[in-house]
Scaffold this motif. Structure first.
Motif, PDB file in Angstrom:
ATOM      1  N   ALA A 109      13.734  93.079  40.148  1.00 24.56           N
ATOM      2  CA  ALA A 109      13.600  91.630  39.965  1.00 24.56           C
ATOM      3  C   ALA A 109      14.095  91.204  38.586  1.00 24.56           C
ATOM      4  O   ALA A 109      13.866  91.882  37.584  1.00 24.56           O
ATOM      5  CB  ALA A 109      12.154  91.202  40.159  1.00 24.56           C
ATOM      6  N   GLU A 110      14.767  90.075  38.553  1.00 29.70           N
ATOM      7  CA  GLU A 110      15.251  89.498  37.292  1.00 29.70           C
ATOM      8  C   GLU A 110      14.092  88.907  36.528  1.00 29.70           C
ATOM      9  O   GLU A 110      13.259  88.190  37.080  1.00 29.70           O
ATOM     10  CB  GLU A 110      16.283  88.417  37.579  1.00 29.70           C
ATOM     11  CG  GLU A 110      16.991  87.882  36.344  1.00 29.70           C
ATOM     12  CD  GLU A 110      18.117  88.786  35.867  1.00 29.70           C
ATOM     13  OE1 GLU A 110      18.467  88.713  34.686  1.00 29.70           O
ATOM     14  OE2 GLU A 110      18.638  89.560  36.697  1.00 29.70           O
ATOM     15  N   CYS A 111      14.017  89.225  35.250  1.00 30.34           N
ATOM     16  CA  CYS A 111      12.952  88.682  34.405  1.00 30.34           C
ATOM     17  C   CYS A 111      13.457  87.427  33.696  1.00 30.34           C
ATOM     18  O   CYS A 111      14.490  87.460  33.026  1.00 30.34           O
ATOM     19  CB  CYS A 111      12.526  89.730  33.382  1.00 30.34           C
ATOM     20  SG  CYS A 111      11.298  89.150  32.215  1.00 30.34           S
ATOM     21  N   GLY A 112      12.737  86.327  33.860  1.00 27.59           N
ATOM     22  CA  GLY A 112      13.132  85.086  33.211  1.00 27.59           C
ATOM     23  C   GLY A 112      12.725  85.043  31.750  1.00 27.59           C
ATOM     24  O   GLY A 112      11.984  85.897  31.268  1.00 27.59           O
ATOM     25  N   ALA A 113      13.222  84.036  31.041  1.00 26.44           N
ATOM     26  CA  ALA A 113      12.904  83.875  29.620  1.00 26.44           C
ATOM     27  C   ALA A 113      11.507  83.300  29.452  1.00 26.44           C
ATOM     28  O   ALA A 113      11.036  82.506  30.259  1.00 26.44           O
ATOM     29  CB  ALA A 113      13.931  82.956  28.964  1.00 26.44           C
ATOM     30  N   GLY A 114      10.837  83.701  28.397  1.00 26.50           N
ATOM     31  CA  GLY A 114       9.500  83.204  28.111  1.00 26.50           C
ATOM     32  C   GLY A 114       9.528  82.057  27.130  1.00 26.50           C
ATOM     33  O   GLY A 114      10.500  81.305  27.054  1.00 26.50           O
ATOM     34  N   ALA A 115       8.429  81.937  26.367  1.00 30.62           N
ATOM     35  CA  ALA A 115       8.322  80.865  25.389  1.00 30.62           C
ATOM     36  C   ALA A 115       9.235  81.153  24.199  1.00 30.62           C
ATOM     37  O   ALA A 115       9.000  82.121  23.457  1.00 30.62           O
ATOM     38  CB  ALA A 115       6.873  80.733  24.929  1.00 30.62           C
ATOM     39  N   PRO A 116      10.274  80.342  23.980  1.00 29.46           N
ATOM     40  CA  PRO A 116      11.286  80.671  22.961  1.00 29.46           C
ATOM     41  C   PRO A 116      10.771  80.574  21.527  1.00 29.46           C
ATOM     42  O   PRO A 116      11.331  81.214  20.637  1.00 29.46           O
ATOM     43  CB  PRO A 116      12.389  79.642  23.219  1.00 29.46           C
ATOM     44  CG  PRO A 116      11.697  78.493  23.880  1.00 29.46           C
ATOM     45  CD  PRO A 116      10.607  79.093  24.701  1.00 29.46           C
TER      46      PRO A 116
END
Length: 386
Positions: A109-116
């Motif tokens: 699964a592709e991991c999305g970006a978190g809190a930048p």
């Protein structure tokens, strides 16, 4: 960069019918306080968040609130275990990412970006991995290997591929993306050969009982493992550890100290590894007593525990005595009896009466003559069936 490794929360799990949810709540509060006190950058949770595929609303609420608290001022990295429904666990992932919580249920699964703008943030993400960076610009490559089932990963290729080959491929899938050769931490949920198990663990199998040979473990700065409930070293050469469950869940776990692992990665080296004890939660205790009065004394001295009592007797307890033990000690979970048998003498029973047979049996089992009232009741029942 500083890490805290925990696993096997089993939220919603009971011990022989005893609710443990409030104890679990207190443990997770303790972990959040510990992470803050230790100034941890990343919390690793190595699977078995829940105890069942269909956790209660209360268990799910506890996970959501605990995750939000653990992710305050740090990054939370979670993989699914064999008790978790990976799809259900990761369903809130888009919302969780906003709280800097990364949920992994599938190695592909592709991991999305978190809190930048978080103090510890994901600066690069991909299938089953992310690169974490803290406010000191230290970076570590974090790889995930959730509980490996073919159904979960939906892999039907290479039918002749062995379990070891498949496992090796899954273990190294994300790590191959570490192009910068950063210090690496792998978080996974699987059984490493030679590990010590307990009664509260569901056997892991992948088309039959499977164990991952230690030789298959990849070279990392640290491998954070889940599944086994006893804290233990899985491989010294690979720096691989099971942190153990957060509570004692079965009586064969009595005496096992519960803890979390804390370690640091500095200049590419893993340093300052510690096992910090968990103080919250009621302990389990296995006890023995010899006779009714001794049982009362032993249970009084251990009233703060969930207890399993083996009571050695030379005659059965009365109903009133059993009821007294259970009513006075509500945390007496299991009560087992062992009777002292008298010396067995070989003799012919061909010409013995029903009364003689009963008295002989009773004496062999309990070491003395039966009460007259019990003998009379037995004979009455025998006569009713004639």
């Amino acid at each position: 960069m500083k890490f805290l490794h925990t696993s096997d929360w089993h939220l919603g799990k009971r011990t022989d019918g005893r609710e443990r949810i409030e104890e679990q709540r207190e443990v997770l509060k303790e972990l959040a306080a510990l992470a803050a006190r230790e100034k941890v950058d990343v919390v690793l949770v190595a699977g078995d968040i829940y105890d069942t595929y269909m956790p209660s609303a209360e268990a799910e609420e506890l996970f959501f609130s605990a995750a939000a608290e653990l992710a305050k001022d740090r990054l939370l990295f979670v993989v699914s275990g064999n008790h978790d429904d990976a799809s259900r666990l990761t369903a809130p992932a888009p919302m969780a990412l906003k709280h800097n919580v990364f949920l992994f249920g599938d190695v592909n699964a592709e991991c999305g970006a978190g809190a930048p703008n978080a103090r510890v943030r994901a600066v690069r993400t991909g299938k089953g991995y992310l690169v974490a960076e803290n406010d000191k610009k230290e970076r570590v490559f974090l790889a995930a290997c959730p509980y490996p089932t073919e159904a979960r990963f939906k892999e039907f290729v290479k039918e002749d591929e062995s379990f070891e080959d498949k496992m090796s491929r899954w273990l190294n899938a994300a790590l191959k993306e570490n192009a910068e050769n950063l210090p690496a931490v792998l978080t996974g949920h699987f059984f490493v050969a030679g590990g010590q198990v307990s009664d509260s663990e569901r056997p892991i199998d992948l088309g039959g009982a499977r164990a991952v040979p230690k030789e298959l473990l990849p070279d990392c700065n640290y491998i954070a493992l889940g599944h086994l409930h006893k804290r233990q070293l899985a491989s010294r050469s690979k720096n691989a550890y099971y942190s153990g469950a957060i509570l004692q869940y079965a009586f064969d776990e009595a005496g096992w100290e519960k803890s979390v692992n804390v370690f640091e990665i500095n200049g590419g080296k893993t340093e300052n590894f510690r096992q910090i004890p968990i103080e919250s939660g009621k302990k389990l205790m296995r006890l023995e007593a010899f006779g009714y009065e001794n049982a009362l004394d032993v249970l009084n001295k251990n009233a703060q525990y969930y207890t399993e009592l083996t009571l050695h007797l030379d005659a059965p307890l009365s109903d009133a005595q059993v009821k007294t033990l259970k009513s006075r000690f509500p945390d007496l979970v299991t009560l087992a009896f062992e009777f002292t048998a008298g010396e067995r003498v070989a003799e012919s029973k061909k010409n013995m009466s029903d009364e003689e047979l009963f008295k002989g049996y009773y004496k062999v089992q309990y070491g003395k003559e039966p009460p007259e009232e019990l003998t009379r009741l037995f004979l009455e029942l025998i006569n009713e069936t004639d």
